[in-house]
Design a protein around this motif. Structure first.
Motif, PDB file in Angstrom:
ATOM      1  N   SER A  53     -16.754  51.108 -11.768  1.00  0.00           N
ATOM      2  CA  SER A  53     -16.748  50.156 -10.654  1.00  0.00           C
ATOM      3  C   SER A  53     -18.170  49.701 -10.339  1.00  0.00           C
ATOM      4  O   SER A  53     -19.152  50.266 -10.829  1.00  0.00           O
ATOM      5  N   ASP A  54     -18.270  48.679  -9.498  1.00  0.00           N
ATOM      6  CA  ASP A  54     -19.586  48.133  -9.159  1.00  0.00           C
ATOM      7  C   ASP A  54     -20.475  49.170  -8.486  1.00  0.00           C
ATOM      8  O   ASP A  54     -21.691  49.194  -8.695  1.00  0.00           O
ATOM      9  N   VAL A  55     -19.867  50.027  -7.667  1.00  0.00           N
ATOM     10  CA  VAL A  55     -20.655  51.056  -6.969  1.00  0.00           C
ATOM     11  C   VAL A  55     -21.303  51.998  -7.976  1.00  0.00           C
ATOM     12  O   VAL A  55     -22.502  52.303  -7.915  1.00  0.00           O
ATOM     13  N   VAL A  56     -20.503  52.485  -8.942  1.00  0.00           N
ATOM     14  CA  VAL A  56     -21.021  53.415  -9.950  1.00  0.00           C
ATOM     15  C   VAL A  56     -22.023  52.704 -10.856  1.00  0.00           C
ATOM     16  O   VAL A  56     -23.070  53.258 -11.208  1.00  0.00           O
ATOM     17  N   CYS A  57     -21.703  51.478 -11.222  1.00  0.00           N
ATOM     18  CA  CYS A  57     -22.583  50.731 -12.119  1.00  0.00           C
ATOM     19  C   CYS A  57     -23.964  50.544 -11.502  1.00  0.00           C
ATOM     20  O   CYS A  57     -24.984  50.743 -12.161  1.00  0.00           O
ATOM     21  N   LYS A  58     -23.983  50.173 -10.246  1.00  0.00           N
ATOM     22  CA  LYS A  58     -25.273  49.962  -9.573  1.00  0.00           C
ATOM     23  C   LYS A  58     -26.052  51.268  -9.474  1.00  0.00           C
ATOM     24  O   LYS A  58     -27.278  51.295  -9.690  1.00  0.00           O
ATOM     25  N   LYS A  59     -25.352  52.356  -9.177  1.00  0.00           N
ATOM     26  CA  LYS A  59     -26.014  53.655  -9.081  1.00  0.00           C
ATOM     27  C   LYS A  59     -26.600  54.069 -10.427  1.00  0.00           C
ATOM     28  O   LYS A  59     -27.742  54.550 -10.503  1.00  0.00           O
ATOM     29  N   LEU A  60     -25.842  53.893 -11.508  1.00  0.00           N
ATOM     30  CA  LEU A  60     -26.323  54.276 -12.830  1.00  0.00           C
ATOM     31  C   LEU A  60     -27.459  53.368 -13.292  1.00  0.00           C
ATOM     32  O   LEU A  60     -28.371  53.821 -14.003  1.00  0.00           O
ATOM     33  N   TYR A  61     -27.397  52.100 -12.900  1.00  0.00           N
ATOM     34  CA  TYR A  61     -28.516  51.202 -13.229  1.00  0.00           C
ATOM     35  C   TYR A  61     -29.802  51.699 -12.568  1.00  0.00           C
ATOM     36  O   TYR A  61     -30.854  51.807 -13.218  1.00  0.00           O
ATOM     37  N   ASN A  62     -29.718  52.014 -11.285  1.00  0.00           N
ATOM     38  CA  ASN A  62     -30.901  52.536 -10.588  1.00  0.00           C
ATOM     39  C   ASN A  62     -31.345  53.867 -11.173  1.00  0.00           C
ATOM     40  O   ASN A  62     -32.547  54.162 -11.235  1.00  0.00           O
ATOM     41  N   THR A  63     -30.383  54.685 -11.611  1.00  0.00           N
ATOM     42  CA  THR A  63     -30.733  55.967 -12.214  1.00  0.00           C
ATOM     43  C   THR A  63     -31.445  55.757 -13.548  1.00  0.00           C
ATOM     44  O   THR A  63     -32.388  56.479 -13.884  1.00  0.00           O
ATOM     45  N   THR A  64     -30.993  54.761 -14.317  1.00  0.00           N
ATOM     46  CA  THR A  64     -31.645  54.463 -15.593  1.00  0.00           C
ATOM     47  C   THR A  64     -33.103  54.083 -15.368  1.00  0.00           C
ATOM     48  O   THR A  64     -34.004  54.542 -16.092  1.00  0.00           O
ATOM     49  N   ARG A  65     -33.339  53.260 -14.373  1.00  0.00           N
ATOM     50  CA  ARG A  65     -34.734  52.922 -14.044  1.00  0.00           C
ATOM     51  C   ARG A  65     -35.499  54.170 -13.614  1.00  0.00           C
ATOM     52  O   ARG A  65     -36.669  54.354 -13.964  1.00  0.00           O
ATOM     53  N   LEU A  66     -34.809  55.021 -12.864  1.00  0.00           N
ATOM     54  CA  LEU A  66     -35.467  56.236 -12.380  1.00  0.00           C
ATOM     55  C   LEU A  66     -35.821  57.187 -13.522  1.00  0.00           C
ATOM     56  O   LEU A  66     -36.796  57.937 -13.432  1.00  0.00           O
ATOM     57  N   VAL A  67     -35.056  57.145 -14.620  1.00  0.00           N
ATOM     58  CA  VAL A  67     -35.363  57.992 -15.782  1.00  0.00           C
ATOM     59  C   VAL A  67     -36.758  57.666 -16.310  1.00  0.00           C
ATOM     60  O   VAL A  67     -37.552  58.574 -16.618  1.00  0.00           O
ATOM     61  N   PHE A  68     -37.083  56.386 -16.402  1.00  0.00           N
ATOM     62  CA  PHE A  68     -38.383  56.003 -16.936  1.00  0.00           C
ATOM     63  C   PHE A  68     -39.511  56.291 -15.930  1.00  0.00           C
ATOM     64  O   PHE A  68     -40.637  56.599 -16.342  1.00  0.00           O
ATOM     65  N   GLU A  69     -39.203  56.198 -14.658  1.00  0.00           N
ATOM     66  CA  GLU A  69     -40.198  56.594 -13.661  1.00  0.00           C
ATOM     67  C   GLU A  69     -40.410  58.109 -13.695  1.00  0.00           C
ATOM     68  O   GLU A  69     -41.521  58.605 -13.496  1.00  0.00           O
TER      69      GLU A  69
END
Length: 734
Positions: A466-482
């Motif tokens: 869902s959009d909620v999970v997708c947005k969370k995982l997108y932010n998490t993906t960015r957080l992986v590189f940080e």
């Protein structure tokens, strides 16, 4: 006569023509005449009237006489009352006051006697209750007695009996409560035996549906102590039994119908499975239900009281410490999560049946309402933990990546595109470097590829949710590189400071991740096609951040290598040419040590860095080394012939060895800026003034290209004696 108006008549009499000159004697006859006329009219009126005026007058006279007689009688009565009755009234009032005081005294005594009788009645009721072995009746009698003497009649508190009765009642109550507590401990007893490896908890319940048990429970209820005792047991059950079962490896076993044993095994970092927890809780609550569901008063039971006290807290702990962990971290397991929720729902229904949960008031499945949010959080936590684990791995485990050469042709064109699109692609191919789409051949850590594979898994999972999970995982993906920026340099700090291969691999890892992030957002958007997003998807802003991370640590290591080379040179005689005529052996040793250091870097870096990066790095270090050697000679005012020969030999050694530091020996001439200058310096050190003049060639020769006039003049003065030929040559070099 009714229309007769006195004012009008008088006005007629006195308002005559000679009204200004009349006398009273003139008007009296007129007034008298008018009065006589009126009298005659009155007589005529009375004679013609229906009333007997004489009779009325006579009757009025008789009434007046009777009234006078009554007034005389009243006067006599008044006199008699004042003389005789008032005395009797005063006497009666005195008797009334005396009787009132006597009545108050009798009532005072009666109230005290009544209180004494009531106290005696309650004491008798207590004795009857004890004889009947009824705690309930005894407690009711004592409480009634204590409550009654709290509002005694006036004067009762002044009696010795009051204090004695109150003290005795309190002692009786304390004794009763002590007996009740003893009965409670007989009915419900617990013990905890801690140990190093395990803790054993026992619960003994001797409660049955009998008059004795119900009497004890009712007595505790009447004394308002049952809630307190149940609360103590509930808190023990929650903290010492339920929480350990939820968080530890436990064995729940009913030894007998009355005895339950819970063994808590101490296992560090152990988390029991949800089904094992539910199974143990079922055994425990089944045992408690069999014993604690005895109804003692108006459909009340200990089980229901426990539920009201701790069911909400128990539900929160169960969800937070156990059931939340059942939420999967990948989409495949989430799709089959209904089986787990069905088991949890059955367990909740079981808790309602055993009367621990009130109907429809507490739900341990409420967390499922936010399953998307919880799944997103769980997935994010899992991926971040996995990413961090990958980042902590050894960087020296490597793999080859990239292409040796950039393929020819235009990959952006195809046969099925329109003319406009083809033209646009041609312009794009001309303006954008092809190297942007290809990563050069080099070595990277396998952890970098693992991390990249992980974020691709995150992306593939996100687009299915869902959009909620997708947005969370997108932010998490960015957080992986940080997180990569924060964890890897810190965890591998010692290796990055001391081992050149680690620095090279870390640099390549950063470049490789940054290279993939350039198009990673576009790949994500392609998979998200058709979905409306309220946030932008891009990783381009992280590209330069990762590149800077690799640049920064590589630059720090290059500074360390530079410092080591300079320290080798400056710690030898090359640092004090000006005060020596001959160099000692440490000068040549320092040069050889620098060459060995550079050769070691070549062996470590070649094949790890892309060839162009390796060449530039090696050229930078060699150029710095050569610049330092040149500077040592060009700043000296006097160089002996022997020292010039030594310097020539040492610098010739550099010229021989340095090209071997590159993959192609010709690279040294192309990338080391000071290479030709070093060769010209060797020529000057070993040449004559005539040779130098030829190489100067009036400012057009190789010496003029690589040396400025001041440097060359300084060298000539340091190497050659002051002769006319030298003076002539110096005059030409301007």
């Amino acid at each position: 006569m009714e229309n007769y108006n006195v004012d009008t008549v008088l006005k007629d009499i006195f308002d005559s023509k000679d009204s200004n000159n009349w006398k009273p004697s003139d008007k009296i006859p007129l007034v008298t005449k008018e009065i006589e006329t009126l009298k005659n009219d009155l007589k005529t009126f009375l004679k013609s009237s229906d009333y007997n005026m004489d009779a009325i007058l006579k009757e009025s006279q008789e009434l007046c006489d009777e009234t006078n007689l009554l007034v005389s009688g009243m006067e006599m009565c008044k006199q008699e009352i004042e003389e005789e009755t008032m005395a009797e009234i005063l006497h009666s009032i005195e008797n009334h006051d005396r009787l009132t005081k006597e009545l108050e005294s009798v009532n005072f005594a009666l109230n005290i006697v009544y209180d004494v009788v009531q106290c005696g009645k309650y004491v008798k009721e207590f004795d009857d209750g004890r004889e009947a072995q009824s705690f309930t009746r005894a407690v009711e009698a004592v409480y009634d007695l204590l409550q009654y003497i709290e509002m005694p009649a006036e004067g009762f508190k002044q009696l010795d009996m009051y204090n004695n009765t109150r003290h005795t009642a309190q002692l009786i109550l304390d004794s009763l409560l002590s007996d009740l507590y003893g009965e409670w401990d007989r009915l419900i007893s617990t013990s905890v035996k801690p140990g190093n490896k395990k803790t054993t908890i026992t619960i003994t319940l001797n409660i049955e549906d009998s008059l004795i048990v119900i009497d004890v429970l009712n007595a505790l209820e009447k004394s308002k102590k049952l809630v307190e005792k149940v609360m103590e047991f509930s808190q023990f059950l929650l903290k010492d039994v339920l929480v350990p079962i939820i968080n530890n490896d436990c064995i729940v076993f009913a030894e007998t119908d009355e005895l339950m044993t819970i063994t808590v095994n101490q296992k560090p970092d152990f988390k029991p499975a949800y089904d094992a927890v539910i199974a143990n809780l079922r055994l425990l609550f089944h045992y408690l239900s069999n014993k604690l569901n005895v109804e003692y008063y108006r459909d009340n039971s200990i089980m229901k009281m426990m539920g009201k006290q701790i069911c909400a807290e128990f539900s929160d702990i169960l969800v937070k410490d156990c059931l939340i962990d059942t939420i999967p971290n990948n989409i495949n397991e989430l799709q089959s999560y209904g089986q787990i929720t069905s088991e949890i729902e059955d367990f909740q229904h079981f808790l309602v049946i055993v009367k621990f949960f009130p109907d429809d008031k507490i739900s341990i499945l409420k967390y499922v309402n936010n399953i998307d949010i919880l799944f997103a959080s769980k997935s994010s936590q899992y991926f971040l933990e996995t990413a961090r684990t990958i980042m902590l791995k050894d960087l020296s485990v490597t793999m080859s990546i990239g292409v040796e050469t950039i393929p020819e042709g235009n990959p952006g064109t195809s046969a099925d595109v329109s003319g406009t699109e083809e033209e646009a692609l041609k312009i794009l191919n001309k303006t954008m470097p092809r190297s942007l789409f290809y990563f050069p051949r080099c070595m990277i850590s396998k952890t970098a590829q693992e991390l990249l594979d992980l974020v691709y898994v995150m992306m593939e999972q996100a687009v299915q949710c869902s959009d909620v999970v997708c947005k969370k995982l997108y932010n998490t993906t960015r957080l992986v590189f940080e997180l990569y920026d924060a964890v890897v340099p810190y965890h591998h700090e010692n290796y990055l400071q001391t081992i050149p291969q680690y620095v090279a691999l870390f640099h390549n890892n950063c470049m490789y991740l940054a290279h993939n992030l350039q198009t990673f957002g576009d790949k994500w958007l392609i998979l998200m096609e058709g979905r409306e997003l309220d946030y932008p998807i891009s990783f381009v802003d992280l590209v330069q951040k990762l590149r800077d991370l690799g640049y920064r640590h590589l630059a720090i290591h290059m500074q360390q290598q530079r410092k080591q080379i300079l320290d080798n040179i400056r710690s030898s005689d090359l640092n004090c040419i000006v005060v020596k005529d001959v160099l000692s052996d440490n000068a040549e040793a320092a040069v050889r040590q620098c060459l060995r250091q550079l050769h070691l870097l070549k062996n470590v870096w070649i094949g790890v860095f892309p060839i162009n990066v390796f060449t530039r790095l090696m050229a930078t270090l060699v150029n710095m080394f050569v610049d330092e050697l040149i500077h040592r000679v060009c700043t000296v005012e006097d160089i002996s012939m022997e020292m010039a020969t030594q310097l020539t030999d040492m610098y010739t050694l550099v010229v021989q060895k340095a090209p071997l530091l590159f993959q192609n020996t010709t690279d040294v001439e192309q990338y080391v800026k000071s290479w030709k200058k070093l060769q010209e310096l060797i020529f000057v050190l070993g040449g004559s003034l005539k040779d130098i003049e030829k190489h100067w060639k009036d400012g057009t020769g190789p010496l003029a290209v690589h040396f400025n006039t001041e440097e060359l003049r300084s060298l000539i003065k340091a190497l050659f004696q002051n002769t006319q030929f030298r003076a002539n040559l110096l005059s030409k070099i301007k």
